[in-house]
Design a protein around this motif. Sequence first.
Motif, short mmCIF file in Angstrom:
data_model
loop_
_atom_site.label_atom_id
_atom_site.label_comp_id
_atom_site.label_asym_id
_atom_site.label_seq_id
_atom_site.Cartn_x
_atom_site.Cartn_y
_atom_site.Cartn_z
N GLU A 89 -2.10 4.67 0.48
CA GLU A 89 -2.78 4.20 -2.06
C GLU A 89 -3.25 5.59 -2.24
O GLU A 89 -4.16 6.33 -1.47
CB GLU A 89 -3.21 3.06 -1.94
N ALA A 163 6.84 1.17 -12.34
CA ALA A 163 6.02 -0.06 -11.72
C ALA A 163 7.59 -0.44 -10.76
O ALA A 163 7.48 -1.23 -10.18
CB ALA A 163 5.37 -1.04 -12.39
N ASP A 164 8.31 -0.13 -12.16
CA ASP A 164 10.26 -1.11 -11.21
C ASP A 164 10.22 0.04 -10.01
O ASP A 164 11.34 -0.02 -9.77
CB ASP A 164 10.94 -0.89 -12.39
N SER A 169 4.25 0.56 -4.27
CA SER A 169 3.56 0.00 -4.28
C SER A 169 3.41 -1.51 -5.09
O SER A 169 2.94 -1.74 -6.22
CB SER A 169 2.92 0.17 -2.77
N GLU A 170 2.83 -2.63 -3.91
CA GLU A 170 2.76 -4.03 -4.79
C GLU A 170 1.88 -3.36 -5.34
O GLU A 170 1.02 -3.48 -6.60
CB GLU A 170 2.66 -4.75 -4.19
N GLN A 171 0.07 -2.94 -4.65
CA GLN A 171 -1.31 -2.32 -5.25
C GLN A 171 -1.35 -1.63 -6.53
O GLN A 171 -1.78 -1.24 -6.87
CB GLN A 171 -1.91 -1.28 -4.19
N GLU A 172 0.22 -0.82 -6.66
CA GLU A 172 0.10 0.63 -7.64
C GLU A 172 0.92 -0.35 -8.86
O GLU A 172 0.50 -0.29 -10.16
CB GLU A 172 1.41 2.01 -7.33
N LYS A 173 1.74 -1.39 -8.28
CA LYS A 173 2.55 -2.29 -9.49
C LYS A 173 1.08 -2.84 -10.31
O LYS A 173 1.06 -2.85 -11.48
CB LYS A 173 3.58 -3.38 -9.41
N ALA A 174 -0.11 -3.69 -9.92
CA ALA A 174 -0.72 -3.96 -10.44
C ALA A 174 -1.59 -4.27 -10.87
O ALA A 174 -2.58 -4.43 -12.03
CB ALA A 174 -1.43 -5.14 -8.74
#
Length: 184
Positions: A89, A163-164, A169-174
Amino acid sequence: MSELAEQLAAGGLELVELVDPLVPLIPPRLANAATSFPPTAEPVPHSAVELEAPDLVAQANSGWYQLASEGGLFGTDREFLVAVEQTGEWWWAHVRLAQSWDVMGRGAASILGRGQGHPGFVMLSLDGSVIVVGNVSQSSVGSTLARDPSRNAGLREFAPQLADFPDVSEQEKAAIGRWLQNAP
């Protein structure tokens, strides 16, 4: 963390600390895109050196430092954030510019790029208002500056699209969501 500190030290950056990933800063990948969304028709502040220049690294270092200094990247004691990869990450490390440094040479060869004279870094001021990206084009090496990313409408519109992306990653989306919610 000692390996990261050594890698950063190669370019003259002293590791202060890793920034908590929950801090609502612009994520590094989005910050890297900031220079693609100039907020006005005015030229984007940058420094460039032709790839064929005999003193490429020295000129690129000088251009980066001038751009970073005049553009407001540095905080007290020449501190700022630099994007680093940790466990797959990308996030921010709080660093201080040492008295002796070589961001575009030894730094780019270690952790800030793809080899001596080939930077590939993203830096952020401590308050999140200034981004400096080091890059290589077909004919030059240099740095580009973006100001006030949170007020940049084009970048804010791009953030949910990023984000799409399937490789986000989920961490980056958050992190994108936190930045959008907390930006003025």
